[in-house]
Design a protein around this motif. Structure first.
Motif, PDB file in Angstrom:
ATOM      1  N   GLY A  15       0.493  -1.369   0.265  1.00  0.00           N
ATOM      2  CA  GLY A  15       0.250   0.228   0.136  1.00  0.00           C
ATOM      3  C   GLY A  15       0.500   1.217  -0.023  1.00  0.00           C
ATOM      4  N   ASP A  16       0.325   2.065   0.028  1.00  0.00           N
ATOM      5  CA  ASP A  16       0.849   4.171  -0.614  1.00  0.00           C
ATOM      6  C   ASP A  16       1.770   3.707   0.931  1.00  0.00           C
ATOM      7  OD1 ASP A  16       1.035   6.129  -1.560  1.00  0.00           O
ATOM      8  OD2 ASP A  16       0.102   7.052   0.509  1.00  0.00           O
ATOM      9  N   LEU A  17       1.246   3.836   2.422  1.00  0.00           N
ATOM     10  CA  LEU A  17       1.374   4.048   3.811  1.00  0.00           C
ATOM     11  C   LEU A  17       3.087   3.215   4.280  1.00  0.00           C
ATOM     12  CD1 LEU A  17       1.065   5.403   6.056  1.00  0.00           C
ATOM     13  CD2 LEU A  17       0.501   3.198   7.152  1.00  0.00           C
ATOM     14  N   ALA A  18       3.467   1.848   2.758  1.00  0.00           N
ATOM     15  CA  ALA A  18       3.871   0.675   3.592  1.00  0.00           C
ATOM     16  C   ALA A  18       5.489   2.167   2.373  1.00  0.00           C
ATOM     17  CB  ALA A  18       3.726  -0.260   3.017  1.00  0.00           C
ATOM     18  N   GLN A  19       4.579   1.604   1.221  1.00  0.00           N
ATOM     19  CA  GLN A  19       5.780   2.606   0.118  1.00  0.00           C
ATOM     20  C   GLN A  19       6.263   3.758   0.969  1.00  0.00           C
ATOM     21  OE1 GLN A  19       4.234   1.781  -3.980  1.00  0.00           O
ATOM     22  NE2 GLN A  19       2.347   0.985  -3.046  1.00  0.00           N
ATOM     23  N   ARG A  20       6.056   4.454   1.166  1.00  0.00           N
ATOM     24  CA  ARG A  20       6.019   5.738   1.800  1.00  0.00           C
ATOM     25  C   ARG A  20       6.857   6.428   3.308  1.00  0.00           C
ATOM     26  NH1 ARG A  20       3.495  10.502  -1.145  1.00  0.00           N
ATOM     27  NH2 ARG A  20       2.260  10.080  -3.374  1.00  0.00           N
ATOM     28  N   PHE A  27      14.143   0.789   6.037  1.00  0.00           N
ATOM     29  CA  PHE A  27      15.625   1.087   5.447  1.00  0.00           C
ATOM     30  C   PHE A  27      16.278   1.446   6.380  1.00  0.00           C
ATOM     31  CE2 PHE A  27      18.485   3.013   2.805  1.00  0.00           C
ATOM     32  CZ  PHE A  27      19.038   1.923   2.574  1.00  0.00           C
ATOM     33  N   ALA A  28      15.997   3.304   7.235  1.00  0.00           N
ATOM     34  CA  ALA A  28      16.560   3.950   7.449  1.00  0.00           C
ATOM     35  C   ALA A  28      17.132   3.651   9.564  1.00  0.00           C
ATOM     36  CB  ALA A  28      15.791   5.154   7.281  1.00  0.00           C
ATOM     37  N   ALA A  58       9.837  -2.755  -3.137  1.00  0.00           N
ATOM     38  CA  ALA A  58      11.069  -2.555  -2.466  1.00  0.00           C
ATOM     39  C   ALA A  58      11.695  -1.860  -2.838  1.00  0.00           C
ATOM     40  CB  ALA A  58      11.054  -3.383  -1.279  1.00  0.00           C
ATOM     41  N   ARG A  59      12.647  -2.196  -2.812  1.00  0.00           N
ATOM     42  CA  ARG A  59      13.926  -1.162  -3.892  1.00  0.00           C
ATOM     43  C   ARG A  59      13.469  -0.275  -4.780  1.00  0.00           C
ATOM     44  NH1 ARG A  59      19.317  -2.176  -5.244  1.00  0.00           N
ATOM     45  NH2 ARG A  59      18.751  -4.503  -4.666  1.00  0.00           N
ATOM     46  N   LYS A  64      12.441   6.054  -4.894  1.00  0.00           N
ATOM     47  CA  LYS A  64      10.911   6.876  -5.100  1.00  0.00           C
ATOM     48  C   LYS A  64      10.995   8.020  -3.966  1.00  0.00           C
ATOM     49  CE  LYS A  64       6.773   7.980  -6.729  1.00  0.00           C
ATOM     50  NZ  LYS A  64       5.594   7.130  -7.354  1.00  0.00           N
ATOM     51  N   TYR A  65      11.069   7.444  -2.850  1.00  0.00           N
ATOM     52  CA  TYR A  65      10.500   7.991  -1.906  1.00  0.00           C
ATOM     53  C   TYR A  65      11.497   8.141  -0.263  1.00  0.00           C
ATOM     54  CZ  TYR A  65       5.793   7.253  -3.077  1.00  0.00           C
ATOM     55  OH  TYR A  65       4.858   7.353  -3.994  1.00  0.00           O
TER      56      TYR A  65
END
Length: 479
Positions: A15-20, A27-28, A58-59, A64-65
Protein backbone atom coordinates in the motif's frame (compact mmCIF):
# COMPACT_ATOMS: atom_id res chain seq x y z
CA UNK A 1 5.43 -9.21 28.65
CA UNK A 2 8.54 -7.33 27.51
CA UNK A 3 10.47 -8.58 24.50
CA UNK A 4 12.21 -7.26 21.42
CA UNK A 5 10.59 -8.82 18.40
CA UNK A 6 12.71 -10.72 15.89
CA UNK A 7 9.83 -10.94 13.38
CA UNK A 8 7.87 -8.00 11.94
CA UNK A 9 4.75 -8.79 9.91
CA UNK A 10 3.42 -5.97 7.72
CA UNK A 11 -0.19 -6.17 6.52
CA UNK A 12 -0.87 -3.84 3.60
CA UNK A 13 2.74 -4.26 2.53
CA UNK A 14 2.11 -3.01 -1.02
CA UNK A 15 0.00 0.00 0.00
CA UNK A 16 0.78 3.69 -0.15
CA UNK A 17 1.74 3.93 3.53
CA UNK A 18 4.17 1.03 3.19
CA UNK A 19 5.83 2.60 0.16
CA UNK A 20 6.02 6.17 1.47
CA UNK A 21 6.70 5.60 5.16
CA UNK A 22 7.11 2.06 6.47
CA UNK A 23 9.74 0.68 4.09
CA UNK A 24 11.82 3.90 4.05
CA UNK A 25 11.66 4.07 7.86
CA UNK A 26 12.71 0.45 8.31
CA UNK A 27 15.54 0.87 5.79
CA UNK A 28 16.78 3.96 7.67
CA UNK A 29 16.75 2.09 10.98
CA UNK A 30 18.64 -0.78 9.38
CA UNK A 31 21.21 1.55 7.83
CA UNK A 32 21.89 3.07 11.27
CA UNK A 33 22.35 -0.34 12.87
CA UNK A 34 19.21 -0.01 15.01
CA UNK A 35 17.58 -3.27 13.90
CA UNK A 36 18.85 -6.53 15.31
CA UNK A 37 20.61 -8.65 12.66
CA UNK A 38 18.15 -11.50 13.16
CA UNK A 39 15.02 -9.36 12.58
CA UNK A 40 13.04 -10.66 9.62
CA UNK A 41 10.36 -8.56 7.91
CA UNK A 42 7.44 -10.36 6.27
CA UNK A 43 5.10 -8.43 4.00
CA UNK A 44 1.61 -9.55 3.10
CA UNK A 45 -1.15 -8.20 0.86
CA UNK A 46 -3.51 -9.38 -1.88
CA UNK A 47 -0.98 -8.92 -4.71
CA UNK A 48 0.56 -12.15 -5.93
CA UNK A 49 4.33 -11.74 -5.64
CA UNK A 50 7.36 -13.89 -4.93
CA UNK A 51 10.00 -12.86 -2.39
CA UNK A 52 12.19 -11.58 -5.21
CA UNK A 53 9.39 -9.58 -6.79
CA UNK A 54 8.56 -7.96 -3.45
CA UNK A 55 12.19 -7.04 -2.90
CA UNK A 56 12.20 -5.35 -6.30
CA UNK A 57 8.96 -3.59 -5.33
CA UNK A 58 10.56 -2.40 -2.08
CA UNK A 59 13.69 -1.21 -3.88
CA UNK A 60 11.58 0.91 -6.23
CA UNK A 61 9.71 2.42 -3.28
CA UNK A 62 12.96 3.27 -1.50
CA UNK A 63 14.42 4.89 -4.59
CA UNK A 64 11.26 6.95 -5.03
CA UNK A 65 10.53 8.06 -1.48
CA UNK A 66 13.73 7.89 0.57
CA UNK A 67 15.66 11.19 0.72
CA UNK A 68 18.80 10.97 -1.40
CA UNK A 69 21.08 11.78 1.53
CA UNK A 70 19.81 8.75 3.45
CA UNK A 71 20.19 6.21 0.68
CA UNK A 72 22.95 3.65 0.74
CA UNK A 73 23.48 0.01 -0.02
CA UNK A 74 20.09 -1.68 0.01
CA UNK A 75 21.15 -5.30 -0.31
CA UNK A 76 21.32 -6.05 3.41
CA UNK A 77 17.92 -4.55 4.12
CA UNK A 78 16.23 -6.17 1.14
CA UNK A 79 17.52 -9.56 2.24
CA UNK A 80 15.46 -9.16 5.43
CA UNK A 81 12.27 -9.02 3.36
CA UNK A 82 10.02 -11.92 2.41
CA UNK A 83 6.45 -11.86 1.14
CA UNK A 84 3.31 -13.97 1.38
CA UNK A 85 0.15 -13.24 -0.68
CA UNK A 86 -3.04 -13.29 1.42
CA UNK A 87 -6.73 -12.56 1.13
CA UNK A 88 -7.31 -11.30 4.66
CA UNK A 89 -11.08 -11.82 4.46
CA UNK A 90 -10.95 -15.63 4.49
CA UNK A 91 -9.25 -18.08 6.83
CA UNK A 92 -7.58 -19.78 3.89
CA UNK A 93 -3.99 -18.69 3.56
CA UNK A 94 -3.26 -17.84 7.19
CA UNK A 95 -1.55 -21.20 7.79
CA UNK A 96 0.77 -20.47 4.87
CA UNK A 97 1.40 -17.02 6.35
CA UNK A 98 2.30 -18.62 9.69
CA UNK A 99 4.80 -20.90 7.92
CA UNK A 100 6.35 -17.87 6.25
CA UNK A 101 6.67 -16.10 9.61
CA UNK A 102 8.28 -19.16 11.12
CA UNK A 103 9.02 -19.59 14.81
CA UNK A 104 10.28 -16.36 16.38
CA UNK A 105 12.95 -16.85 19.03
CA UNK A 106 11.75 -13.84 21.00
CA UNK A 107 8.55 -12.49 19.54
CA UNK A 108 6.45 -11.21 16.65
CA UNK A 109 5.26 -7.63 16.03
CA UNK A 110 2.36 -7.16 13.61
CA UNK A 111 1.62 -3.86 11.86
CA UNK A 112 -1.94 -3.73 10.53
CA UNK A 113 -2.19 -1.09 7.79
CA UNK A 114 -5.48 -2.09 6.16
CA UNK A 115 -9.04 -0.83 5.91
CA UNK A 116 -10.82 -1.00 9.31
CA UNK A 117 -13.34 -3.43 7.80
CA UNK A 118 -10.51 -5.98 7.57
CA UNK A 119 -9.44 -5.72 11.22
CA UNK A 120 -11.89 -8.28 12.61
CA UNK A 121 -11.41 -10.97 9.90
CA UNK A 122 -7.64 -10.45 10.12
CA UNK A 123 -7.65 -11.01 13.89
CA UNK A 124 -9.70 -14.20 13.43
CA UNK A 125 -7.31 -15.41 10.73
CA UNK A 126 -4.30 -14.75 12.94
CA UNK A 127 -5.96 -16.62 15.81
CA UNK A 128 -6.71 -19.61 13.58
CA UNK A 129 -3.05 -19.82 12.57
CA UNK A 130 -1.65 -19.45 16.09
CA UNK A 131 -0.26 -15.96 15.48
CA UNK A 132 -1.74 -14.29 18.58
CA UNK A 133 0.27 -15.87 21.38
CA UNK A 134 1.87 -14.25 24.42
CA UNK A 135 4.92 -13.27 22.37
CA UNK A 136 2.91 -11.35 19.75
CA UNK A 137 2.00 -7.65 19.81
CA UNK A 138 -0.38 -5.83 17.46
CA UNK A 139 -0.08 -2.33 15.97
CA UNK A 140 -3.16 -0.68 14.45
CA UNK A 141 -3.03 2.15 11.92
CA UNK A 142 -5.86 4.69 11.88
CA UNK A 143 -8.73 5.15 11.21
CA UNK A 144 -9.99 3.24 14.22
CA UNK A 145 -13.67 3.48 13.38
CA UNK A 146 -15.95 6.28 12.25
CA UNK A 147 -17.58 6.97 15.63
CA UNK A 148 -17.54 5.71 19.20
CA UNK A 149 -19.65 2.65 18.37
CA UNK A 150 -17.53 1.40 15.48
CA UNK A 151 -14.36 2.20 17.42
CA UNK A 152 -15.55 0.00 20.27
CA UNK A 153 -16.35 -2.80 17.82
CA UNK A 154 -12.78 -2.67 16.49
CA UNK A 155 -11.28 -2.49 19.97
CA UNK A 156 -13.44 -5.37 21.17
CA UNK A 157 -12.38 -7.50 18.20
CA UNK A 158 -8.70 -6.84 18.83
CA UNK A 159 -9.11 -7.34 22.59
CA UNK A 160 -10.38 -10.88 22.00
CA UNK A 161 -6.86 -11.83 20.89
CA UNK A 162 -4.58 -9.25 22.53
CA UNK A 163 -4.51 -7.66 25.99
CA UNK A 164 -4.13 -3.86 26.16
CA UNK A 165 -0.43 -4.07 27.01
CA UNK A 166 0.19 -5.73 23.63
CA UNK A 167 -1.95 -3.35 21.51
CA UNK A 168 -0.18 -0.40 19.89
CA UNK A 169 -2.54 2.19 18.34
CA UNK A 170 -0.47 4.48 16.18
CA UNK A 171 -0.79 8.24 15.73
CA UNK A 172 2.22 9.26 13.67
CA UNK A 173 2.11 12.84 14.99
CA UNK A 174 3.33 11.48 18.33
CA UNK A 175 6.48 10.27 16.58
CA UNK A 176 7.43 13.75 15.38
CA UNK A 177 10.48 15.14 17.14
CA UNK A 178 8.93 18.53 17.89
CA UNK A 179 5.84 16.94 19.43
CA UNK A 180 8.08 15.03 21.82
CA UNK A 181 10.02 18.25 22.40
CA UNK A 182 6.80 19.79 23.68
CA UNK A 183 7.10 17.50 26.69
CA UNK A 184 10.75 18.44 27.14
CA UNK A 185 9.90 22.13 26.84
CA UNK A 186 7.22 21.87 29.52
CA UNK A 187 8.75 19.45 31.96
CA UNK A 188 12.52 19.95 31.62
CA UNK A 189 12.51 23.75 31.99
CA UNK A 190 11.44 25.31 35.27
CA UNK A 191 10.54 28.67 33.70
CA UNK A 192 7.44 27.42 31.85
CA UNK A 193 5.49 25.19 34.24
CA UNK A 194 4.67 27.96 36.80
CA UNK A 195 3.14 30.00 33.94
CA UNK A 196 1.39 27.10 32.19
CA UNK A 197 -2.13 27.77 33.50
CA UNK A 198 -5.22 29.96 33.24
CA UNK A 199 -3.68 32.73 35.34
CA UNK A 200 -0.96 33.40 32.76
CA UNK A 201 -2.18 32.00 29.41
CA UNK A 202 -4.87 33.86 27.46
CA UNK A 203 -5.57 31.20 24.84
CA UNK A 204 -4.05 28.35 22.82
CA UNK A 205 -4.21 27.87 19.05
CA UNK A 206 -3.56 24.59 17.25
CA UNK A 207 -3.46 24.69 13.45
CA UNK A 208 -3.03 21.80 11.03
CA UNK A 209 -3.19 23.25 7.50
CA UNK A 210 -2.72 21.31 4.28
CA UNK A 211 -2.27 22.63 0.74
CA UNK A 212 -3.37 19.34 -0.86
CA UNK A 213 -6.88 18.31 -1.86
CA UNK A 214 -8.23 14.78 -2.06
CA UNK A 215 -4.94 13.27 -3.35
CA UNK A 216 -6.41 9.89 -4.25
CA UNK A 217 -8.36 9.55 -0.97
CA UNK A 218 -11.73 10.32 -2.53
CA UNK A 219 -13.87 7.57 -1.02
CA UNK A 220 -12.27 7.67 2.44
CA UNK A 221 -12.23 11.43 2.81
CA UNK A 222 -15.80 12.06 1.69
CA UNK A 223 -16.98 9.58 4.30
CA UNK A 224 -14.72 11.03 6.99
CA UNK A 225 -14.30 14.80 6.61
CA UNK A 226 -11.87 17.07 8.43
CA UNK A 227 -13.31 16.48 11.91
CA UNK A 228 -12.81 12.71 11.82
CA UNK A 229 -9.64 12.79 9.72
CA UNK A 230 -7.65 15.33 11.72
CA UNK A 231 -9.38 16.60 14.86
CA UNK A 232 -10.39 13.25 16.36
CA UNK A 233 -6.83 11.96 16.47
CA UNK A 234 -3.91 14.28 15.69
CA UNK A 235 -5.32 17.55 17.01
CA UNK A 236 -6.83 16.17 20.20
CA UNK A 237 -3.55 14.39 20.93
CA UNK A 238 -1.67 17.70 20.51
CA UNK A 239 -4.20 19.41 22.78
CA UNK A 240 -3.78 16.71 25.41
CA UNK A 241 0.01 17.11 25.39
CA UNK A 242 -0.33 20.88 25.82
CA UNK A 243 -2.88 20.61 28.62
CA UNK A 244 -1.81 17.51 30.57
CA UNK A 245 -0.53 17.61 34.13
CA UNK A 246 3.11 16.63 34.75
CA UNK A 247 3.29 12.82 34.77
CA UNK A 248 5.26 11.21 37.58
CA UNK A 249 7.45 9.33 35.08
CA UNK A 250 8.07 9.32 31.35
CA UNK A 251 6.52 5.93 30.69
CA UNK A 252 3.48 4.62 28.90
CA UNK A 253 1.17 4.39 31.90
CA UNK A 254 1.98 7.75 33.49
CA UNK A 255 1.91 9.79 30.26
CA UNK A 256 -1.30 8.25 28.95
CA UNK A 257 -3.04 8.52 32.33
CA UNK A 258 -2.54 12.30 32.24
CA UNK A 259 -3.61 12.65 28.61
CA UNK A 260 -6.89 10.82 29.15
CA UNK A 261 -7.72 13.07 32.12
CA UNK A 262 -7.56 16.07 29.77
CA UNK A 263 -9.73 14.40 27.14
CA UNK A 264 -12.36 13.53 29.73
CA UNK A 265 -12.35 17.13 31.01
CA UNK A 266 -13.17 18.63 27.61
CA UNK A 267 -16.41 20.59 27.64
CA UNK A 268 -18.98 19.67 24.96
CA UNK A 269 -19.02 22.42 22.32
CA UNK A 270 -22.12 24.57 22.08
CA UNK A 271 -23.87 26.39 19.25
CA UNK A 272 -21.64 29.02 17.67
CA UNK A 273 -18.38 27.37 18.77
CA UNK A 274 -17.67 25.58 15.48
CA UNK A 275 -17.30 26.59 11.85
CA UNK A 276 -17.16 24.17 8.91
CA UNK A 277 -16.15 24.84 5.34
CA UNK A 278 -15.60 23.27 1.94
CA UNK A 279 -13.12 24.61 -0.61
CA UNK A 280 -13.95 25.83 -4.06
CA UNK A 281 -11.69 26.41 -7.05
CA UNK A 282 -8.79 28.75 -6.43
CA UNK A 283 -5.01 28.90 -6.57
CA UNK A 284 -2.28 27.38 -4.39
CA UNK A 285 1.15 28.94 -4.77
CA UNK A 286 0.17 30.37 -8.14
CA UNK A 287 -1.26 27.11 -9.50
CA UNK A 288 -4.98 26.83 -10.28
CA UNK A 289 -6.72 24.00 -8.40
CA UNK A 290 -10.29 22.66 -8.67
CA UNK A 291 -12.93 22.82 -5.98
CA UNK A 292 -13.84 19.88 -3.75
CA UNK A 293 -17.07 19.29 -5.65
CA UNK A 294 -15.13 19.20 -8.92
CA UNK A 295 -12.54 16.76 -7.57
CA UNK A 296 -15.28 14.59 -6.11
CA UNK A 297 -17.41 14.79 -9.22
CA UNK A 298 -20.60 15.53 -7.31
CA UNK A 299 -22.06 17.79 -4.65
CA UNK A 300 -21.26 16.84 -1.04
CA UNK A 301 -21.85 18.20 2.45
CA UNK A 302 -18.52 16.84 3.77
CA UNK A 303 -16.42 19.46 5.53
CA UNK A 304 -12.83 20.03 4.33
CA UNK A 305 -12.28 22.72 6.98
CA UNK A 306 -13.24 22.95 10.61
CA UNK A 307 -12.53 25.50 13.34
CA UNK A 308 -13.55 24.84 16.94
CA UNK A 309 -13.41 26.82 20.15
CA UNK A 310 -12.78 24.14 22.76
CA UNK A 311 -12.45 24.25 26.55
CA UNK A 312 -10.82 22.01 29.15
CA UNK A 313 -12.82 22.32 32.33
CA UNK A 314 -10.31 21.63 35.07
CA UNK A 315 -8.42 23.62 37.68
CA UNK A 316 -5.47 24.50 35.41
CA UNK A 317 -7.37 25.52 32.27
CA UNK A 318 -10.80 26.80 33.31
CA UNK A 319 -11.64 29.80 31.14
CA UNK A 320 -8.82 29.34 28.59
CA UNK A 321 -10.13 28.74 25.05
CA UNK A 322 -8.32 26.27 22.80
CA UNK A 323 -8.84 27.26 19.17
CA UNK A 324 -8.48 24.30 16.80
CA UNK A 325 -8.28 24.84 13.03
CA UNK A 326 -7.62 22.38 10.22
CA UNK A 327 -8.35 22.40 6.53
CA UNK A 328 -7.37 21.35 3.04
CA UNK A 329 -6.29 23.72 0.25
CA UNK A 330 -4.90 26.24 2.72
CA UNK A 331 -2.29 28.85 1.60
CA UNK A 332 0.57 26.86 3.13
CA UNK A 333 1.29 23.55 4.78
CA UNK A 334 1.84 24.09 8.47
CA UNK A 335 1.24 22.37 11.79
CA UNK A 336 1.86 24.54 14.83
CA UNK A 337 0.85 25.19 18.42
CA UNK A 338 0.59 28.79 19.64
CA UNK A 339 0.61 29.56 23.36
CA UNK A 340 -0.62 33.15 23.80
CA UNK A 341 0.33 34.44 27.23
CA UNK A 342 -1.69 37.09 29.05
CA UNK A 343 -0.70 40.74 29.09
CA UNK A 344 1.32 42.09 32.00
CA UNK A 345 -1.06 43.32 34.73
CA UNK A 346 0.37 46.85 34.66
CA UNK A 347 2.61 48.62 32.13
CA UNK A 348 5.12 50.94 33.76
CA UNK A 349 5.95 52.24 30.26
CA UNK A 350 2.45 53.42 29.33
CA UNK A 351 3.14 56.95 30.58
CA UNK A 352 6.10 57.12 28.20
CA UNK A 353 3.95 56.25 25.20
CA UNK A 354 5.06 52.62 24.87
CA UNK A 355 2.63 49.95 23.72
CA UNK A 356 2.84 46.38 24.92
CA UNK A 357 2.22 43.04 23.24
CA UNK A 358 1.78 39.82 25.20
CA UNK A 359 4.43 37.12 24.96
CA UNK A 360 3.77 34.32 22.51
CA UNK A 361 5.30 30.85 22.23
CA UNK A 362 5.00 29.21 18.79
CA UNK A 363 5.91 25.53 18.45
CA UNK A 364 6.31 24.61 14.79
CA UNK A 365 5.84 20.91 14.03
CA UNK A 366 5.84 20.81 10.23
CA UNK A 367 7.17 21.53 7.69
CA UNK A 368 9.76 23.33 9.82
CA UNK A 369 10.57 22.12 13.32
CA UNK A 370 11.20 25.18 15.43
CA UNK A 371 10.30 27.00 18.64
CA UNK A 372 9.85 30.78 18.75
CA UNK A 373 9.32 32.84 21.91
CA UNK A 374 8.45 36.51 21.46
CA UNK A 375 9.68 38.90 24.15
CA UNK A 376 9.25 42.65 24.54
CA UNK A 377 12.46 44.68 24.16
CA UNK A 378 13.29 48.39 24.06
CA UNK A 379 14.09 49.89 20.66
CA UNK A 380 17.54 51.54 20.89
CA UNK A 381 17.45 55.34 21.16
CA UNK A 382 17.58 58.32 23.52
CA UNK A 383 13.82 58.21 24.11
CA UNK A 384 13.29 61.98 23.93
CA UNK A 385 9.90 61.45 22.31
CA UNK A 386 8.93 58.48 24.44
CA UNK A 387 9.98 54.87 24.93
CA UNK A 388 9.41 52.48 22.07
CA UNK A 389 9.04 48.76 22.72
CA UNK A 390 9.02 46.02 20.12
CA UNK A 391 8.28 42.31 20.16
CA UNK A 392 11.53 40.45 19.43
CA UNK A 393 11.50 36.75 18.49
CA UNK A 394 13.90 34.27 20.05
CA UNK A 395 14.13 31.46 17.49
CA UNK A 396 15.29 27.92 18.06
CA UNK A 397 15.44 26.09 14.74
CA UNK A 398 15.73 22.46 15.77
CA UNK A 399 17.93 21.37 12.82
CA UNK A 400 20.32 24.25 13.57
CA UNK A 401 20.29 23.66 17.32
CA UNK A 402 21.28 20.03 16.81
CA UNK A 403 23.58 20.22 13.81
CA UNK A 404 24.60 16.77 12.68
CA UNK A 405 21.60 15.03 14.21
CA UNK A 406 19.62 12.97 11.72
CA UNK A 407 16.12 14.24 10.92
CA UNK A 408 14.03 11.11 11.14
CA UNK A 409 10.66 10.14 9.72
CA UNK A 410 8.12 9.91 12.56
CA UNK A 411 7.48 6.25 11.72
CA UNK A 412 11.13 5.39 12.42
CA UNK A 413 10.66 6.09 16.12
CA UNK A 414 7.27 4.40 16.27
CA UNK A 415 8.32 1.25 14.40
CA UNK A 416 11.37 0.90 16.63
CA UNK A 417 9.19 1.37 19.73
CA UNK A 418 6.81 -1.29 18.39
CA UNK A 419 9.64 -3.76 17.84
CA UNK A 420 11.06 -3.04 21.32
CA UNK A 421 7.67 -2.87 23.06
CA UNK A 422 7.53 0.75 24.31
CA UNK A 423 3.91 2.03 24.32
CA UNK A 424 4.61 5.59 25.55
CA UNK A 425 3.98 7.25 22.17
CA UNK A 426 1.02 5.05 21.26
CA UNK A 427 -2.63 5.69 22.08
CA UNK A 428 -4.53 3.71 24.69
CA UNK A 429 -8.11 2.51 24.23
CA UNK A 430 -9.61 4.90 26.78
CA UNK A 431 -7.93 7.82 24.99
CA UNK A 432 -9.37 6.80 21.62
CA UNK A 433 -12.85 6.40 23.06
CA UNK A 434 -12.71 9.71 24.94
CA UNK A 435 -11.71 11.41 21.68
CA UNK A 436 -14.58 9.78 19.79
CA UNK A 437 -17.09 10.66 22.51
CA UNK A 438 -16.21 14.36 22.21
CA UNK A 439 -16.14 14.34 18.40
CA UNK A 440 -19.45 12.45 18.16
CA UNK A 441 -21.04 15.16 20.31
CA UNK A 442 -19.70 17.81 17.91
CA UNK A 443 -21.21 16.01 14.94
CA UNK A 444 -24.52 15.53 16.76
CA UNK A 445 -24.60 19.29 17.37
CA UNK A 446 -24.04 19.95 13.66
CA UNK A 447 -26.91 17.66 12.74
CA UNK A 448 -29.20 19.26 15.31
CA UNK A 449 -28.37 22.73 13.96
CA UNK A 450 -28.56 21.63 10.33
CA UNK A 451 -25.07 23.10 9.92
CA UNK A 452 -23.80 23.02 6.32
CA UNK A 453 -20.18 23.79 5.34
CA UNK A 454 -19.57 27.34 4.18
CA UNK A 455 -17.58 27.65 0.97
CA UNK A 456 -14.09 29.12 0.87
CA UNK A 457 -11.66 29.73 -1.95
CA UNK A 458 -8.75 27.32 -2.26
CA UNK A 459 -5.63 29.19 -1.18
CA UNK A 460 -7.42 31.08 1.61
CA UNK A 461 -7.49 30.42 5.35
CA UNK A 462 -11.05 29.11 5.28
CA UNK A 463 -14.48 30.74 5.65
CA UNK A 464 -14.65 34.26 7.07
CA UNK A 465 -16.79 32.84 9.88
CA UNK A 466 -13.64 31.14 11.23
CA UNK A 467 -12.01 34.55 11.62
CA UNK A 468 -15.10 35.80 13.42
CA UNK A 469 -15.08 32.76 15.72
CA UNK A 470 -11.78 33.94 17.18
CA UNK A 471 -12.27 37.71 16.83
CA UNK A 472 -15.39 37.66 19.01
CA UNK A 473 -12.96 37.17 21.89
CA UNK A 474 -10.35 39.59 20.56
CA UNK A 475 -8.20 36.76 19.19
CA UNK A 476 -6.43 36.77 15.81
CA UNK A 477 -5.35 33.52 14.16
CA UNK A 478 -1.58 33.19 13.86
CA UNK A 479 -0.72 33.16 10.14
Amino acid sequence: MSFTADRLLLFGATGDLAQRMLLPSLFALDADGLLAPELKIIGTARSDMSDGEYRNFARAALEKYLPAERRGSMAGFLNRLTYQPLDATTLEGYDDLAKKVGKPKRGLAIFLSTAPSLFEPTIKGLQSAGLTGDNVRMCLEKPLGTDLGTSREINDAVAEAFPEDRIFRIDHYLGKETVQNLLALRFANIMFEPLWNAAHIDHVQITVAETVGLEGRVAFYDDAGALRDMVQNHMLQLLALVAMEPPAHFDATAVRDEKVKVLRAMRPVTKGETVTGQYRAGAIQGQAVPGYDEELGKASDTETFVAIKAHVDNWRWKGVPFYLRTGKRMPKRVTEIVIQFACVPHSIFAGKGATMQPNRLVIGIQPEENITLSLMAKVPGLDREGIRLRSVPLNIAMPDAFTGAVRRIAYERLLLDLIEGDQTLFVRRDEVEAQWEWVDAVRAGWEAEGLAPKTYTAGSWGPSAAIALAERNGVTWHE
